[in-house]
Design an enzyme around this catalytic site. Structure first.
Site, mmCIF file in Angstrom:
data_model
loop_
_atom_site.group_PDB
_atom_site.id
_atom_site.type_symbol
_atom_site.label_atom_id
_atom_site.label_comp_id
_atom_site.label_asym_id
_atom_site.label_seq_id
_atom_site.Cartn_x
_atom_site.Cartn_y
_atom_site.Cartn_z
ATOM 1 N N SER A 34 0.773 -1.277 0.086
ATOM 2 C CA SER A 34 -0.057 -0.023 0.123
ATOM 3 C C SER A 34 0.700 1.268 0.051
ATOM 4 O O SER A 34 0.537 2.497 -0.522
ATOM 5 C CB SER A 34 -0.993 -0.206 1.082
ATOM 6 N N CYS B 166 -6.454 -6.664 -0.198
ATOM 7 C CA CYS B 166 -5.471 -6.449 0.529
ATOM 8 C C CYS B 166 -4.691 -5.010 0.545
ATOM 9 O O CYS B 166 -5.571 -4.272 1.410
ATOM 10 C CB CYS B 166 -4.299 -7.503 0.147
ATOM 11 N N ILE C 287 -1.885 -12.801 2.452
ATOM 12 C CA ILE C 287 -0.584 -12.739 2.178
ATOM 13 C C ILE C 287 -0.262 -11.234 2.919
ATOM 14 O O ILE C 287 -0.766 -10.315 2.566
ATOM 15 C CB ILE C 287 -0.099 -12.683 0.821
ATOM 16 N N HIS D 218 -6.709 -12.577 -1.060
ATOM 17 C CA HIS D 218 -6.596 -12.459 -2.358
ATOM 18 C C HIS D 218 -7.798 -13.567 -3.388
ATOM 19 O O HIS D 218 -7.085 -14.594 -3.429
ATOM 20 C CB HIS D 218 -5.150 -12.862 -2.888
ATOM 21 N N GLU E 214 -8.370 -13.426 -6.353
ATOM 22 C CA GLU E 214 -7.643 -13.621 -7.516
ATOM 23 C C GLU E 214 -6.649 -14.427 -7.611
ATOM 24 O O GLU E 214 -6.255 -15.284 -8.599
ATOM 25 C CB GLU E 214 -7.098 -12.456 -8.078
HETATM 26 N N1 GLN Z 1 1.276 -5.975 3.807
HETATM 27 C C1 GLN Z 1 0.945 -5.206 2.548
HETATM 28 C C2 GLN Z 1 0.397 -3.740 2.864
HETATM 29 O O1 GLN Z 1 0.671 -3.336 4.020
HETATM 30 C C3 GLN Z 1 -0.444 -5.669 1.867
HETATM 31 C C4 GLN Z 1 -0.108 -7.327 1.679
HETATM 32 C C5 GLN Z 1 -0.758 -7.507 0.182
HETATM 33 O O2 GLN Z 1 -1.509 -6.636 -0.447
HETATM 34 N N2 GLN Z 1 -0.862 -8.770 -0.050
HETATM 35 O O3 GLN Z 1 0.150 -2.986 1.877
#
Ligand code: GLN
Length: 197
Positions: free
Chosen positions: A49, A79, A133, A169, A171
């Site tokens: 992010s 996510c 994830i 996710h 996808e």
């Molecule tokens: N840990 C990521 C974040 O803080 C997000 C993880 C992901 O999009 N799989 O942006």
């Protein structure tokens, strides 16, 4: 139906494949001018992010993207996409697009449980596989937010008006159900727009 996918960083190719298989016309959004192509829905993929937020600003896309979503463009954030849409991130002082009335916790499952897969109920769909994830979860959902899924008591999917988010996710799984749910959201906005003509 035309769907734009933010393709600056992260897992955009997998969304593209899935939406393409479901018959949507998909194109990648990589620069400011791509936002001028008309589209009916938008996907913000998983990834980082912080990186995506920074690139959105550097490429001059941030304000325009925020405006089109605020004006009702259906958007699906997975996510990192969830974190970009959240109004608050409890353990991060950054606010990104800040449009959805949720408080998210970033990297919320600790190191050991950084990545895992489960099957859980998703509202109106039933049980689906969910791959996490380094995922966030939603700690607080404000008014107008409908909770769509929980795992271990924690909110992992929600919707507010035109915004759909999942901490996992879809996808990266075999199930196209959440993408179909999103395309139905896009369709209902389109038919409403037709009725308003
Ligand atoms: N840990 C990521 C974040 O803080 C997000 C993880 C992901 O999009 N799989 O942006």
């Amino acid at each position: 139906m035309k769907i734009g996918i933010l393709a600056l960083q992260g897992a955009f190719a997998e969304h593209e494949k899935m939406l393409d298989a479901l018959g949507a016309e998909v194109f990648q959004i990589r620069q400011r001018s791509d936002l001028d192509r008309g589209f009916d829905g938008f996907v913000i993929p998983g990834g980082e992010s912080t990186v995506q937020g920074k690139l959105l600003r550097e490429l001059g896309m941030f304000d325009d993207l925020k405006d089109v979503i605020r004006n009702g463009l259906p958007v699906f954030g997975t996510c990192a996409g969830l974190l970009l849409l959240a109004k608050n991130i409890e353990n991060d002082d950054r606010e990104h697009l800040g449009l959805m009335n949720i408080t998210a916790v970033r990297n919320a499952y600790g190191r050991q449980l950084g990545s895992f897969a489960v099957a859980a109920e998703f509202a109106d769909i039933g049980e689906i596989p969910m791959t996490f994830i380094r995922a966030p979860y939603i700690k607080k959902a404000g008014r107008d937010v409908r909770i769509l899924a929980r795992v271990g008591g924690r909110i992992v999917a929600a919707r507010q008006d035109n915004m759909l988010v999942t901490a996992f996710h879809p996808e990266l799984t075999q199930s196209t159900a959440v993408h179909e749910y999103f395309l139905n959201m896009v369709r209902s906005v389109q038919s409403k727009a037709l009725r308003d003509v």
